[in-house]
Every structure is written in structure tokens, then in C-alpha cells.
Design a protein around this motif. Structure first.
Motif, PDB file in Angstrom:
ATOM      1  N   ALA A 150      -5.487 113.530  90.506  1.00  0.00           N
ATOM      2  CA  ALA A 150      -6.013 114.554  89.585  1.00  0.00           C
ATOM      3  C   ALA A 150      -4.909 115.369  88.917  1.00  0.00           C
ATOM      4  O   ALA A 150      -4.905 115.540  87.684  1.00  0.00           O
ATOM      5  CB  ALA A 150      -6.972 115.477  90.336  1.00  0.00           C
ATOM      6  N   ARG A 151      -3.970 115.895  89.701  1.00  0.00           N
ATOM      7  CA  ARG A 151      -2.911 116.723  89.107  1.00  0.00           C
ATOM      8  C   ARG A 151      -2.009 115.903  88.194  1.00  0.00           C
ATOM      9  O   ARG A 151      -1.558 116.372  87.149  1.00  0.00           O
ATOM     10  CB  ARG A 151      -2.101 117.411  90.208  1.00  0.00           C
ATOM     11  CG  ARG A 151      -2.837 118.577  90.854  1.00  0.00           C
ATOM     12  CD  ARG A 151      -2.158 119.053  92.126  1.00  0.00           C
ATOM     13  NE  ARG A 151      -2.396 118.139  93.230  1.00  0.00           N
ATOM     14  CZ  ARG A 151      -1.469 117.738  94.098  1.00  0.00           C
ATOM     15  NH1 ARG A 151      -0.224 118.166  93.993  1.00  0.00           N
ATOM     16  NH2 ARG A 151      -1.788 116.910  95.077  1.00  0.00           N
ATOM     17  N   ALA A 152      -1.757 114.656  88.577  1.00  0.00           N
ATOM     18  CA  ALA A 152      -0.945 113.780  87.737  1.00  0.00           C
ATOM     19  C   ALA A 152      -1.640 113.504  86.409  1.00  0.00           C
ATOM     20  O   ALA A 152      -1.008 113.466  85.350  1.00  0.00           O
ATOM     21  CB  ALA A 152      -0.649 112.473  88.463  1.00  0.00           C
ATOM     22  N   GLY A 153      -2.961 113.295  86.453  1.00  0.00           N
ATOM     23  CA  GLY A 153      -3.717 113.078  85.227  1.00  0.00           C
ATOM     24  C   GLY A 153      -3.665 114.287  84.300  1.00  0.00           C
ATOM     25  O   GLY A 153      -3.509 114.144  83.078  1.00  0.00           O
ATOM     26  N   GLN A 154      -3.755 115.483  84.877  1.00  0.00           N
ATOM     27  CA  GLN A 154      -3.645 116.697  84.070  1.00  0.00           C
ATOM     28  C   GLN A 154      -2.278 116.792  83.403  1.00  0.00           C
ATOM     29  O   GLN A 154      -2.168 117.134  82.221  1.00  0.00           O
ATOM     30  CB  GLN A 154      -3.857 117.932  84.946  1.00  0.00           C
ATOM     31  CG  GLN A 154      -5.274 118.183  85.399  1.00  0.00           C
ATOM     32  CD  GLN A 154      -5.332 119.434  86.250  1.00  0.00           C
ATOM     33  OE1 GLN A 154      -5.170 119.381  87.476  1.00  0.00           O
ATOM     34  NE2 GLN A 154      -5.550 120.563  85.630  1.00  0.00           N
ATOM     35  N   PHE A 155      -1.241 116.502  84.170  1.00  0.00           N
ATOM     36  CA  PHE A 155       0.105 116.622  83.626  1.00  0.00           C
ATOM     37  C   PHE A 155       0.354 115.546  82.572  1.00  0.00           C
ATOM     38  O   PHE A 155       0.988 115.812  81.544  1.00  0.00           O
ATOM     39  CB  PHE A 155       1.141 116.541  84.751  1.00  0.00           C
ATOM     40  CG  PHE A 155       2.522 116.914  84.300  1.00  0.00           C
ATOM     41  CD1 PHE A 155       2.798 118.195  83.835  1.00  0.00           C
ATOM     42  CD2 PHE A 155       3.554 115.993  84.338  1.00  0.00           C
ATOM     43  CE1 PHE A 155       4.075 118.544  83.412  1.00  0.00           C
ATOM     44  CE2 PHE A 155       4.840 116.337  83.917  1.00  0.00           C
ATOM     45  CZ  PHE A 155       5.093 117.606  83.453  1.00  0.00           C
TER      46      PHE A 155
END
Length: 202
Positions: A150-155
Motif C-alpha cells: 500500500a505505501r509503495a503504491g502511494q509513493f
């Protein structure tokens, strides 16, 4: 394209300083992760020497680390420096596949050059550099096909918006590395689904 680490700091901190209590910080020496309480009010992802690539690599590790790991200095891992034994290098190559796969995708989104790192110049280099590279490519393709953490997708979204990149950049990357982008059973990943896969993680 201009690649300034200050831009990564701004993008990361805009996304995660308040929402995740974590800030990206330019360091002078070795990279490090410090949890909140040790670093101050916020956890700190510290990248080395102001290097753009170091920032992407350290962000990749943070994007993978689970909640318990993020409560520990350097995620609770003991880092074995350059000069590793064969067994230590094998362990290093196992745990580096996912972060380097994410870092490669982040680099594609930035339009910046990515270098596979086996990080063992004083210990005889990689155990299997070609195999390691293939495993990193395979993992990056799985992320494109199945979705990023999830955090990687946001970044990744933030990077593609800032640098003006998009599905075509990932399609070209897949085409360049198609000969290595095979799954564990030897079946090639489909290149016709890159746009759909990218849209799914955007």
C-alpha cells in the motif's frame, strides 16, 4: 530530467509525515532507520550522503517493513557489512530482492537509472549475480501484475505524477527485460496487460 533528492524528501514527507508519523531525512554517512521515540516525535528514514538512489532504496525498505519492524531501529535487522561470507551473502541476496524490485520501479517512475546492488566488493561479490538480477526483475513484474504494498503504491503514484511518467514507461521497461521476466515455473509474464496492471496499482 532533473533528479534532486530534495524533491523525494518533499514528496515522501507530504505523504507520510502526518499520516504515518515518518519523515525522510538526508544523512551524511550511512543510511539508517530510527523509530519514533528514538528519532524524536517522528520515525526517520535516513538516506546516505544526499544520494537520490540511496533515498529510493531506503524508502523501498520502509515500504516493505511491517508495523512491528517499524518500531525497531533498522527494522530489527543486523546489517552485515561488505566482506560477507558466502552464507551471509546468500542471506543478503534473499532479503534484498523485494526492496530492490521496488526501488527499480520507483526509478522507472522517476526516469532515473537503477543499478542492481550486491554490495559485497570485499567479499567476492555476488553468489549468483545473474540469478539475483533475474529474481529482482521477476519480483518487480509480480508487483506490476499483482499490486504493490500500500505505501509503495502511494509513493509510486506521487512519483509518476511529479515526473510525468506513466504506463508507457513501465511497458517499455517490461519489453526491455522480457527475456528475464519469467515466473518460477518458466512461464513468461504477459506484456499485453501492463497498462491494466499499472492502472490497478495507481
Amino acid at each position: 530530467m532533473n533528479h534532486r533528492p530534495e524533491d523525494l524528501v518533499t514528496l515522501f514527507n507530504t505523504l507520510f509525515l502526518k499520516s504515518r508519523g515518518t519523515e525522510l531525512v538526508r544523512g551524511d554517512d550511512e543510511p539508517e532507520y530510527l523509530p519514533a521515540g528514538v528519532a524524536g516525535d517522528y520515525a526517520r528514514v535516513i538516506f546516505a550522503h544526499g544520494y537520490f538512489a540511496s533515498a529510493l532504496h531506503e524508502i523501498s525498505h520502509w515500504c516493505i517493513a511491517g508495523e512491528q519492524r517499524r518500531r525497531l531501529t533498522d527494522y530489527g535487522y543486523w546489517y552485515c557489512p561488505d566482506g560477507r561470507s558466502r552464507e551471509q551473502q546468500q542471506a543478503f541476496e534473499r532479503v534484498e530482492v523485494k526492496p530492490q524490485a521496488l526501488e527499480w520501479l520507483f526509478s522507472v517512475a522517476c526516469g532515473s537509472r537503477f543499478h542492481i546492488s550486491v554490495d559485497n566488493l570485499d567479499g567476492g561479490g555476488a553468489i549468483d549475480e545473474a540469478g539475483f538480477r533475474q529474481r529482482v526483475i521477476q519480483q518487480a513484474c509480480r508487483y506490476l501484475d499483482e499490486g504493490l504494498p500500500a505505501r509503495a503504491g502511494q509513493f509510486l503514484d506521487a512519483l509518476t505524477a511529479f515526473y510525468g511518467t506513466g504506463p508507457d514507461h513501465f511497458r517499455r521497461w517490461r519489453e526491455r527485460h522480457a527475456c528475464l521476466a519469467t515466473g518460477p515455473a518458466g512461464a513468461a509474464h504477459s506484456l499485453t496487460t501492463v497498462s491494466e496492471a499499472y492502472d490497478a496499482i495507481s
